[in-house]
Design a protein around this motif. Structure first.
Motif, PDB file in Angstrom:
ATOM      1  N   SER A 285      40.271 -21.490 -34.584  1.00  0.00           N
ATOM      2  CA  SER A 285      39.206 -21.076 -35.497  1.00  0.00           C
ATOM      3  C   SER A 285      37.827 -21.166 -34.855  1.00  0.00           C
ATOM      4  O   SER A 285      36.858 -20.597 -35.385  1.00  0.00           O
ATOM      5  N   LEU A 286      37.708 -21.837 -33.705  1.00  0.00           N
ATOM      6  CA  LEU A 286      36.438 -21.838 -32.993  1.00  0.00           C
ATOM      7  C   LEU A 286      36.029 -20.425 -32.575  1.00  0.00           C
ATOM      8  O   LEU A 286      34.851 -20.160 -32.307  1.00  0.00           O
ATOM      9  N   PHE A 287      37.002 -19.517 -32.533  1.00  0.00           N
ATOM     10  CA  PHE A 287      36.695 -18.113 -32.231  1.00  0.00           C
ATOM     11  C   PHE A 287      35.620 -17.576 -33.167  1.00  0.00           C
ATOM     12  O   PHE A 287      34.738 -16.819 -32.745  1.00  0.00           O
ATOM     13  N   GLU A 288      35.700 -17.953 -34.435  1.00  0.00           N
ATOM     14  CA  GLU A 288      34.753 -17.432 -35.414  1.00  0.00           C
ATOM     15  C   GLU A 288      33.329 -17.865 -35.103  1.00  0.00           C
ATOM     16  O   GLU A 288      32.373 -17.122 -35.347  1.00  0.00           O
ATOM     17  N   VAL A 289      33.180 -19.074 -34.556  1.00  0.00           N
ATOM     18  CA  VAL A 289      31.856 -19.559 -34.172  1.00  0.00           C
ATOM     19  C   VAL A 289      31.368 -18.867 -32.904  1.00  0.00           C
ATOM     20  O   VAL A 289      30.212 -18.465 -32.797  1.00  0.00           O
ATOM     21  N   LEU A 290      32.269 -18.707 -31.933  1.00  0.00           N
ATOM     22  CA  LEU A 290      31.900 -18.068 -30.676  1.00  0.00           C
ATOM     23  C   LEU A 290      31.599 -16.583 -30.874  1.00  0.00           C
ATOM     24  O   LEU A 290      30.697 -16.031 -30.235  1.00  0.00           O
ATOM     25  N   ARG A 291      32.362 -15.942 -31.741  1.00  0.00           N
ATOM     26  CA  ARG A 291      32.145 -14.502 -31.983  1.00  0.00           C
ATOM     27  C   ARG A 291      30.912 -14.257 -32.828  1.00  0.00           C
ATOM     28  O   ARG A 291      30.226 -13.262 -32.656  1.00  0.00           O
ATOM     29  N   ARG A 292      30.639 -15.158 -33.755  1.00  0.00           N
ATOM     30  CA  ARG A 292      29.494 -14.984 -34.651  1.00  0.00           C
ATOM     31  C   ARG A 292      28.683 -16.280 -34.695  1.00  0.00           C
ATOM     32  O   ARG A 292      28.783 -17.034 -35.663  1.00  0.00           O
ATOM     33  N   PRO A 293      27.887 -16.562 -33.668  1.00  0.00           N
ATOM     34  CA  PRO A 293      27.150 -17.823 -33.623  1.00  0.00           C
ATOM     35  C   PRO A 293      26.244 -18.044 -34.835  1.00  0.00           C
ATOM     36  O   PRO A 293      26.086 -19.166 -35.308  1.00  0.00           O
ATOM     37  N   SER A 294      25.653 -16.962 -35.325  1.00  0.00           N
ATOM     38  CA  SER A 294      24.738 -17.096 -36.456  1.00  0.00           C
ATOM     39  C   SER A 294      25.441 -17.044 -37.799  1.00  0.00           C
ATOM     40  O   SER A 294      24.830 -17.247 -38.841  1.00  0.00           O
ATOM     41  N   GLY A 295      26.734 -16.720 -37.767  1.00  0.00           N
ATOM     42  CA  GLY A 295      27.479 -16.565 -39.016  1.00  0.00           C
ATOM     43  C   GLY A 295      27.394 -15.178 -39.589  1.00  0.00           C
ATOM     44  O   GLY A 295      28.009 -14.877 -40.611  1.00  0.00           O
ATOM     45  N   GLU A 296      26.638 -14.273 -38.930  1.00  0.00           N
ATOM     46  CA  GLU A 296      26.500 -12.904 -39.401  1.00  0.00           C
ATOM     47  C   GLU A 296      27.423 -11.993 -38.618  1.00  0.00           C
ATOM     48  O   GLU A 296      27.775 -12.260 -37.479  1.00  0.00           O
ATOM     49  N   CYS A 297      27.792 -10.873 -39.238  1.00  0.00           N
ATOM     50  CA  CYS A 297      28.692  -9.919 -38.588  1.00  0.00           C
ATOM     51  C   CYS A 297      27.946  -9.151 -37.507  1.00  0.00           C
ATOM     52  O   CYS A 297      26.912  -8.559 -37.776  1.00  0.00           O
ATOM     53  N   PRO A 298      28.421  -9.163 -36.252  1.00  0.00           N
ATOM     54  CA  PRO A 298      27.768  -8.403 -35.191  1.00  0.00           C
ATOM     55  C   PRO A 298      27.895  -6.906 -35.432  1.00  0.00           C
ATOM     56  O   PRO A 298      28.863  -6.436 -36.022  1.00  0.00           O
ATOM     57  N   GLU A 299      26.930  -6.158 -34.958  1.00  0.00           N
ATOM     58  CA  GLU A 299      26.870  -4.715 -35.208  1.00  0.00           C
ATOM     59  C   GLU A 299      28.089  -3.984 -34.677  1.00  0.00           C
ATOM     60  O   GLU A 299      28.578  -3.053 -35.278  1.00  0.00           O
ATOM     61  N   ARG A 300      28.612  -4.425 -33.505  1.00  0.00           N
ATOM     62  CA  ARG A 300      29.718  -3.700 -32.865  1.00  0.00           C
ATOM     63  C   ARG A 300      31.087  -4.139 -33.346  1.00  0.00           C
ATOM     64  O   ARG A 300      32.098  -3.599 -32.928  1.00  0.00           O
TER      65      ARG A 300
END
Length: 306
Positions: A285-300
């Protein structure tokens, strides 16, 4: 008339990697024309049967397939662009290192000049070029890659086509290098930790190797599957419990006067994931932090989870 099995190839850029590429084409029987800013770098290849081009335009005109490996994408565009109209209809395989964005921009640049373009990333050192298991990623036109696949096997038997997106080879490249560096860094931290306790690396080595083989390795496909599904079962070791063990690693590092940067990073990201509601999930589940550090959905991102 030259058969496809011995189609002519031009290689631009004769650093250690470019020279290895040219030699591999020569060894496979391809008439090979070479060009480099410093002509003297071609001398050894000339002795192996290569032809030296006086200009980039001459190199480009010597065959349909041009392979280039130079310092960076800017240099690549400057060098290739100097060929002018000679580029029209040619195939360029760009094996210059860079970012996915640079690769995509260069693919657009090439299309505007009538060039059929493939971008590539070499996952090898020069001595490995030409090997049956050597890996080079390719991205761009599928038709172009298919048409020249047999020629490109001369430099890497393990060539892999990733798709129409010219940026994917660079993306895979940096991702695999990141995996390598962070794995090595973790190993070095472990060796520093036990070394501070008077344990030689050689004494710790058998346990580290067994840990990789029996614990870490088998978990790779498991975690990858969890990431694709966006579900992270705890497998009897929830992140809340892992946080306690990571705290022990951090304390031990400080006590042994070993750099605590890596365990601190783990502790910070674990606590962040727990705050987002992953205390009962597994380490994946650390993937979710690494993929979205700010907690927001990245544009791509194609999918926004949680």
């Amino acid at each position: 008339m030259t058969s496809e099995n011995h189609a002519p190839v031009s290689v631009i850029g004769l650093g250690s990697m470019g020279s290895a590429l040219a030699q591999a084409f020569l060894d496979a029987g391809h008439p090979t024309t070479v060009w480099n800013r410093s002509p003297g770098k071609a001398d050894k290849l000339l002795a192996s049967g290569a032809t030296r081009a006086a200009t980039v335009a001459e190199a480009v005109s010597a065959g349909d397939l041009i392979v280039i490996c130079v310092l960076d994408y800017q240099a690549m565009r400057e060098i290739v662009g100097s060929a002018g109209d000679a580029l029209d209809g040619r195939v360029i395989v760009n094996l210059t290192s860079g970012t996915p964005e640079e690769a995509r921009e260069t693919a657009t640049w090439a299309a505007g000049r009538g060039v059929r373009y493939l971008d590539g990333a070499i996952m090898a050192v020069p001595d490995m070029i030409g090997g049956a298991d050597t890996l080079i990623f390719y991205g761009g036109s599928k038709a172009v890659c298919a048409a020249h696949a047999s020629v490109l096997t001369a430099i890497a038997g393990g060539g892999a086509y990733l798709g129409e997106d010219a940026g994917l080879p660079s993306l895979y490249d940096v991702a695999l290098l990141g995996l390598m560096w962070t794995t090595w860094a973790g190993l070095l931290h472990s060796l520093a930790l036990v070394g501070a306790g008077g344990v030689p690396a050689s004494a710790f080595l058998p346990y580290a190797q067994a840990w990789f083989e029996h614990v870490i390795g088998p978990e790779i496909p498991v975690i990858a599957g969890q990431v694709d599904q966006g579900v992270y079962p705890d497998a009897d070791s929830a992140l809340g419990m892992q946080a306690i063990a990571i705290e022990h690693l951090l304390d031990a590092s400080r006590a042994q006067q070993v750099d605590a940067g890596l365990p601190q990073f783990l502790k910070d990201r674990t606590e962040q994931a727990i705050r987002r509601g992953h205390a009962g999930d597994g380490f994946g589940s650390l993937f979710e932090v690494l993929r979205r550090p700010s907690g927001e959905c990245p544009e791509r991102a194609e999918v926004c989870r949680n």
